[in-house]
Design an enzyme around this catalytic site. Structure first.
Site, PDB file in Angstrom:
ATOM      1  N   LYS A 191      -1.615  -0.851 -14.765  1.00 48.22           N
ATOM      2  CA  LYS A 191      -2.506  -1.169 -13.643  1.00 48.22           C
ATOM      3  C   LYS A 191      -1.901  -0.716 -12.318  1.00 48.22           C
ATOM      4  O   LYS A 191      -2.629  -0.386 -11.374  1.00 48.22           O
ATOM      5  CB  LYS A 191      -2.857  -2.649 -13.635  1.00 48.22           C
ATOM      6  N   THR A 248      -5.116  -5.632  -8.224  1.00 45.23           N
ATOM      7  CA  THR A 248      -4.186  -4.638  -7.693  1.00 45.23           C
ATOM      8  C   THR A 248      -4.907  -3.441  -7.082  1.00 45.23           C
ATOM      9  O   THR A 248      -4.384  -2.798  -6.179  1.00 45.23           O
ATOM     10  CB  THR A 248      -3.224  -4.168  -8.815  1.00 45.23           C
TER      11      THR A 248
END
Length: 332
Positions: A191, A248
């Site tokens: 991620k 994120t």
């Protein structure tokens, strides 16, 4: 219970704060003497979490042996590229039967090992069942400010993960358990790479459509790699996958997103990293994930694009064009 947190950066300090807020005595270890002294003197980590008062139950030291003496829970919160060396140094002070919780998210550049594989490579076999891995959408600043957060703790033994879950559980910090270590680790690492791509898109002014596409197709890449390494695909639809990815990719608190945003504005990587003053894991992991994908024969075009951007100075506009003009295909 007495806990030790190795790593006095923002994440280690935030996790120490969760435990210390419950009255658990915590020793926070770090190499930076100024940071450690400030925590001891002022109950504040002014460098990494300025303005946040830390619980009185937290102490700090630069002495690794002292930090680990009598520890009944050990949390590893150093950057992923430092995990191996820190654990090698700590190994003789660790004891079998003590849960070890890794909060690092990354894949080792030299070996392409996940943090679980690195720890099992360094630590003796009797310690392996006591390894746990914490992942999910959790910015350190929000955790330290006691804002509601949910995470995943993965491990082999349900008895151990449930024990760690209970220790960390508070009114504002809610852990779930999982047995899928690989899924949690791959989700937490990749991620960061996808977040650089999302930041790049925003920095270039491409809008919400492009960001949503990158998050969705990024999740596809994460799931492909995780499943190839033996993960349950359902794990990647949960907190350690989709949850961590969305956070994120969409918040300015994300260092990885800020790296991408700066690149999208035409700034140099070195300048961006200097301004951040902290590690953006996605920069290193762009290489390790890209190389692991090639090794595992997993198609990860967004990851490849990020690798070329940060390690080969590939032009951002050309990278976007290359992605958009790939051979058209079915989505699933």
């Amino acid at each position: 219970m007495r806990a030790t947190v190795l790593g006095a950066g923002s994440w280690g300090t935030a996790l120490a704060s969760v435990l210390g807020g419950k009255g658990v005595p915590v020793t926070l270890w770090g190499r930076d003497a100024e940071v450690v002294q400030a925590i001891t003197r002022d109950h504040e980590n002014a460098r990494y979490l300025p303005g946040i008062k830390l619980p009185a139950a937290i102490g700090a030291t630069t002495d690794l042996a002292r930090a680990l003496e009598g520890a009944e829970l050990v949390v590893l919160a150093v950057p992923s590229h430092a995990i191996r060396q820190v654990v090698i140094e700590a190994k003789r002070h660790l004891h079998a039967g003590v849960p070890i919780v890794s909060a690092a998210k990354g894949i080792e550049v030299e070996t392409h090992m996940t943090m679980n594989e690195v720890l099992e490579d360094v630590l003796p076999v009797p310690m392996h069942p006591y390894l746990c891995f914490l992942g999910g959408p959790s910015f350190a600043k929000e955790v330290a400010r006691n804002l509601p957060t949910a995470v995943t703790i993965a491990g082999r033994w349900e008895r151990i993960t449930r024990g760690v879950q209970a220790v960390f559980h508070t009114q504002t910090f809610r852990p779930y358990t999982s047995t899928d270590i690989t899924g949690c680790e791959i989700g937490g690492c990749v991620k960061n790479v996808i977040a650089i791509a999302a930041g790049l898109s925003d920095g270039m002014g491409y809008g919400g459509n492009a960001r949503a596409a990158l998050i969705t197709r990024g999740l596809t890449e994460i799931t492909r790699l995780a499943v190839r390494k033996g993960a349950n695909p359902l794990t990647l639809s949960g907190l350690a996958g989709m949850g961590d990815l969305v956070l994120t990719c969409s918040s300015d608190l994300s260092r990885n997103r800020r790296v991408g945003f700066g690149l999208g504005q035409g700034r140099k990587l070195e300048e961006i990293q200097r301004e951040l003053g902290q590690v953006a894991e996605g920069v290193l992991n762009a290489r390790s994930v890209h190389e692991l994908a090639l090794k595992a024969r997993v198609d990860m075009p967004i990851t490849q694009m990020v690798f070329r951007l940060v390690h080969e100075s590939y032009p951002p506009q050309q990278a976007v064009t290359d992605l958009m003009m790939r051979e058209i295909k079915s989505e699933i």
